[in-house]
Every structure is written in structure tokens, then in C-alpha cells.
Design an enzyme around this catalytic site. Sequence first.
Site, mmCIF file in Angstrom:
data_model
loop_
_atom_site.group_PDB
_atom_site.id
_atom_site.type_symbol
_atom_site.label_atom_id
_atom_site.label_comp_id
_atom_site.label_asym_id
_atom_site.label_seq_id
_atom_site.Cartn_x
_atom_site.Cartn_y
_atom_site.Cartn_z
ATOM 1 N N HIS A 15 -24.593 33.098 37.293
ATOM 2 C CA HIS A 15 -23.946 33.653 36.110
ATOM 3 C C HIS A 15 -23.788 32.588 35.015
ATOM 4 C CE1 HIS A 15 -21.098 36.271 33.912
ATOM 5 N NE2 HIS A 15 -20.526 35.123 33.596
ATOM 6 N N GLU B 93 -25.841 32.405 31.388
ATOM 7 C CA GLU B 93 -25.174 32.488 30.079
ATOM 8 C C GLU B 93 -25.574 31.318 29.174
ATOM 9 O OE1 GLU B 93 -23.532 34.950 28.803
ATOM 10 O OE2 GLU B 93 -23.579 36.138 30.640
ATOM 11 N N LYS C 241 -29.249 31.697 28.067
ATOM 12 C CA LYS C 241 -29.374 32.759 27.060
ATOM 13 C C LYS C 241 -28.955 32.238 25.688
ATOM 14 C CE LYS C 241 -26.907 36.044 28.834
ATOM 15 N NZ LYS C 241 -26.090 37.258 28.842
ATOM 16 N N ASN C 242 -27.861 31.496 25.637
ATOM 17 C CA ASN C 242 -27.404 30.954 24.355
ATOM 18 C C ASN C 242 -28.446 30.032 23.746
ATOM 19 O OD1 ASN C 242 -25.013 32.327 24.539
ATOM 20 N ND2 ASN C 242 -23.768 30.556 25.114
HETATM 21 P P1 ADP Z 1 -22.438 35.375 22.661
HETATM 22 O O1 ADP Z 1 -23.620 34.658 23.210
HETATM 23 O O2 ADP Z 1 -22.295 36.762 23.186
HETATM 24 O O3 ADP Z 1 -22.361 35.312 21.163
HETATM 25 P P2 ADP Z 1 -21.019 33.153 23.837
HETATM 26 O O4 ADP Z 1 -19.621 32.977 24.304
HETATM 27 O O5 ADP Z 1 -22.097 32.938 24.840
HETATM 28 O O6 ADP Z 1 -21.126 34.610 23.209
HETATM 29 O O7 ADP Z 1 -21.274 32.188 22.608
HETATM 30 C C1 ADP Z 1 -20.432 32.256 21.477
HETATM 31 C C2 ADP Z 1 -21.106 31.697 20.246
HETATM 32 O O8 ADP Z 1 -21.281 30.285 20.383
HETATM 33 C C3 ADP Z 1 -22.502 32.231 19.970
HETATM 34 O O9 ADP Z 1 -22.465 33.466 19.286
HETATM 35 C C4 ADP Z 1 -23.091 31.115 19.119
HETATM 36 O O10 ADP Z 1 -22.668 31.239 17.767
HETATM 37 C C5 ADP Z 1 -22.433 29.864 19.678
HETATM 38 N N1 ADP Z 1 -23.345 29.160 20.612
HETATM 39 C C6 ADP Z 1 -23.236 29.148 21.958
HETATM 40 N N2 ADP Z 1 -24.221 28.401 22.522
HETATM 41 C C7 ADP Z 1 -24.982 27.949 21.500
HETATM 42 C C8 ADP Z 1 -26.175 27.115 21.421
HETATM 43 N N3 ADP Z 1 -26.759 26.628 22.517
HETATM 44 N N4 ADP Z 1 -26.658 26.860 20.175
HETATM 45 C C9 ADP Z 1 -26.068 27.347 19.059
HETATM 46 N N5 ADP Z 1 -24.958 28.124 19.079
HETATM 47 C C10 ADP Z 1 -24.417 28.430 20.269
HETATM 48 MG MG MG Z 2 -23.864 34.004 25.097
#
Ligand code: ADP
Ligand code: MG
Length: 414
Positions: free
Chosen positions: A280, A284, A287-288
Site C-alpha cells: 500500500h 501510493e 503513484k505520486n
Molecule cells: P493525491 O495523490 O490523491 O493528490 P497524496 O496524499 O498522495 O494525494 O498527495 C497529496 C499531494 O502532494 C499531491 O496532490 C501532490 O500535489 C503532492 N505530491 C505528493 N507526492 C508528490 C511528488 N512525488 N511530486 C510532486 N508532488 C507530489
Molecule cells: Mg497520491
Amino acid sequence: AQYTSSSLRASTNASSPLGAHGAAARWPQLQAHFLTPDGSLDRSCRRYQTLTPTLQADIQASALKKQTGVSLKYLLDFGTQPLERQMLLSARFLHSELPVRLAHRLMDLNNLPQKLTNEPHVKRVKGWYAESFADFRAFPPIKDNVDVVKFTAMLRNAFRRHNNVVPAIAKGVEVYKRELERTGESSQERESEIQHFLDTFFLSRIAIRFLAGQHISMFEPPRPEHIGLVHTKCNPFLVASEAVSEARSICFREYGGAPNVTVLGNSDLTMAYVPSHLHHMVFELVKNSLRAVQERFGDSDDEPPPIVVVVAEGLEDVTIKVSDQGGGIPRSGLQRIWTYLYTTARSPLPEVDIDTSNMPAVLAGYGCGLPLSRLYARYFGGDLQIISMEGYGTDAYLHLARLGNDEEPLPGAV
Ligand code: ADP
Ligand code: MG
């Protein structure tokens, strides 16, 4: 910390200094919270219509009892083939402990601001909690192994009932936040109140599901090298690689392409861990990173820079780093990434079916990815950090404590 070294701490069942009357006074009548606007009982509670006043008093009393922590070492002492005696003890423990934890969460849900506690998705969740609480209460004392089997069937059913709590709560909070914005009532104070509630609520959920899952899995065919949900030879490299390919296939589906991901480190390394939790978290993070890189380089003809996942082996921790060149996160936004429902994804949260609350798999948009992953990491004594270089990229460090000496963190008990 609520942990004792090697055995279950005796249930303390201490009452709060306020006593039952104090709590009742503070806590509005539970029943009112399950009434729909036309005055009928919410569907999920209808089954307990006649029980409700009793149930209500019972929940209030149970919410005053202390939650009892379990040491992971205790759970692992059960071994791969638990004895009947251990199964009996485990069932008895859950029979007394889980309704206490459910009651605490019901109390929290009811103490939320009016508009949130009465939001349909949130009401639905309260119904699930009340129903499970009632199931536990209706179950007679566990005397023998026949009872244990019946109890486990009830537990499995309750476990399934709560499958979609996260999307339902996420949707409920989203609706509430939008409503606050519409009426100009949103404030920093409200935000942090919700943040605190969600942290407590989701951590408790992770804990309950781990304890229940651990018990349920004792009744399933034994899997090699597993003690319940814990894989004693979990291979982080392998689990990370699987999470990577799953994340990439979602990215493909949404963008028609996906950046490459390289996984580095010792592919033979093993540790005791819960593979589903690890999956998990890495899922996550990847995916980010995929989304960030894809958004930044998607239109270019050149290959986007690959994402690199490194698995590092330490004595205390195994650390997994996910590095991308997706442009990073502005420093001013770094705090917000830990807030639930904070997302920069363009699409609004997909409609959640209020009956099933099924969560469609999307690359981003729920905003729960990072805060929930950090809770999973912390539950077993690990942590998650995000370091960003704006204009270049992001590094996520996922620290996994080698299991064994951890204490179970109990929300609402500290
Ligand atoms: P989600 O992916 O559903 O938006 P997350 O909690 O995974 O929610 O991430 C929150 C926010 O943090 C993302 O919408 C993005 O703006 C920022 N973020 C997270 N990881 C990254 C990354 N690797 N590079 C750039 N921005 C990121
Ligand atoms: Mg995310």
C-alpha cells in the site's frame, strides 16, 4: 505507548473521572444521530431498532473504558500453527477489546461538528460501527472451540462490513469542506480539528483491522513463512516491484503512458512485515511520482527521467526511497501534503456510491495517499518523510522498523 512487553495487558476498564453521567451529558443522544430527516432509523441501524436505547447506553459506557494495547511480539509468539488454547484466548480478547475500540470511534464520530456528523456518508459509517458493536455485544461469552469458530465468522463479517470506511469518510469530509467554503465558515481551527480526528480514526482502523485480520488468518489454511498477516520473510524488493507495476498500469490507463521505474537494492533481503501494508505505502508513493513526472514530461518527445526506488538495508530499519524528477513540491505547500483531502489533482473526487462506497482506483485525487501511508508506517514504529527540491524533484523516504519490539500506538488513549 500502550504496550506491554510480552503479554496482553489486563483490561483495565477504568471509568473516566467524569463517570457515566458526565459522558452522557457531554454526548448527545446517540439515537438522534441515526435518524434520517423523516424520523426513521438509518437503514444500517434498523436491524437494531428495538435494541437502540440499550445499545446507546452500552456504547456510551464502553467508550469510557480504556483501550488495551497488544504487543506485536505477543501476536508473533502464536507461531505459524497456533494452538487451540491460543485461538480461544485470542477470541476472548477481541470479544472484549474490539467493542471498546469501536465505541471510542463512535464517540469521536458523534462529537464531530453537527454538519459533518450528520453528513450521509458519515452517518453510513456510524451505522457500520454501531452494527458491528451490536454484533460483538450480542455474542455470548466464548467458552469452547465451537464458540471460537462462530465468533470468528461474526468477526469476518464485521471486517467486511468496514471495507469501504476510508472512501466513505473521505467523501463525507469532502462534502463537508465544500459546504464550509460555500457558507464561508471554513477556518484553520476547523481544519486542524478534522485533521486530528482523521489521524486518530484511521490509525485506530489500521489497528483494529490488523488485530482482527491476525485472528481471522489463524483460521485460514496456513501459508508458509507467515504468522497471520505477518510475513516473516517479507521481501521488500519484491513487494516494491509489484507495487511499481500496479501503479504503472494505472498510469498507463490514465495517461496512455508511464515513466520507467528502476528498483535498486538487495533483492534477497527479507524482514518480518505485513506485505499488504508495505504494498500500500510503496504503491501510493510511486503513484505520486508517476503522476508528477508524467505531468512534467508527458508532452515532451524525449523519454521522461526514470523514477528510482532504492531498498536500503540497515540494522534498525529497512528504508525505501522513491526518487523522482517530477518538479518537486513548493516549500510553502509541504505542510499541506500531510492533510487529508489535500490534492492538486485536477479531477474532483469521484462520486462514491453511498451504499457500497466502492473506491475506484485512480492515480490521484483522494488526497489520503500520503497521510494514510505515514500512519501505516508509524503503526509498526516506522515513518515516512518527504523531501522536495522545487524545480527538480521529490524524494520520499519510507522507514520500516524491523518488527518485533514495537509497541502498538493507540489513538485516543494517550
Ligand atoms: P493525491 O495523490 O490523491 O493528490 P497524496 O496524499 O498522495 O494525494 O498527495 C497529496 C499531494 O502532494 C499531491 O496532490 C501532490 O500535489 C503532492 N505530491 C505528493 N507526492 C508528490 C511528488 N512525488 N511530486 C510532486 N508532488 C507530489
Ligand atoms: Mg497520491
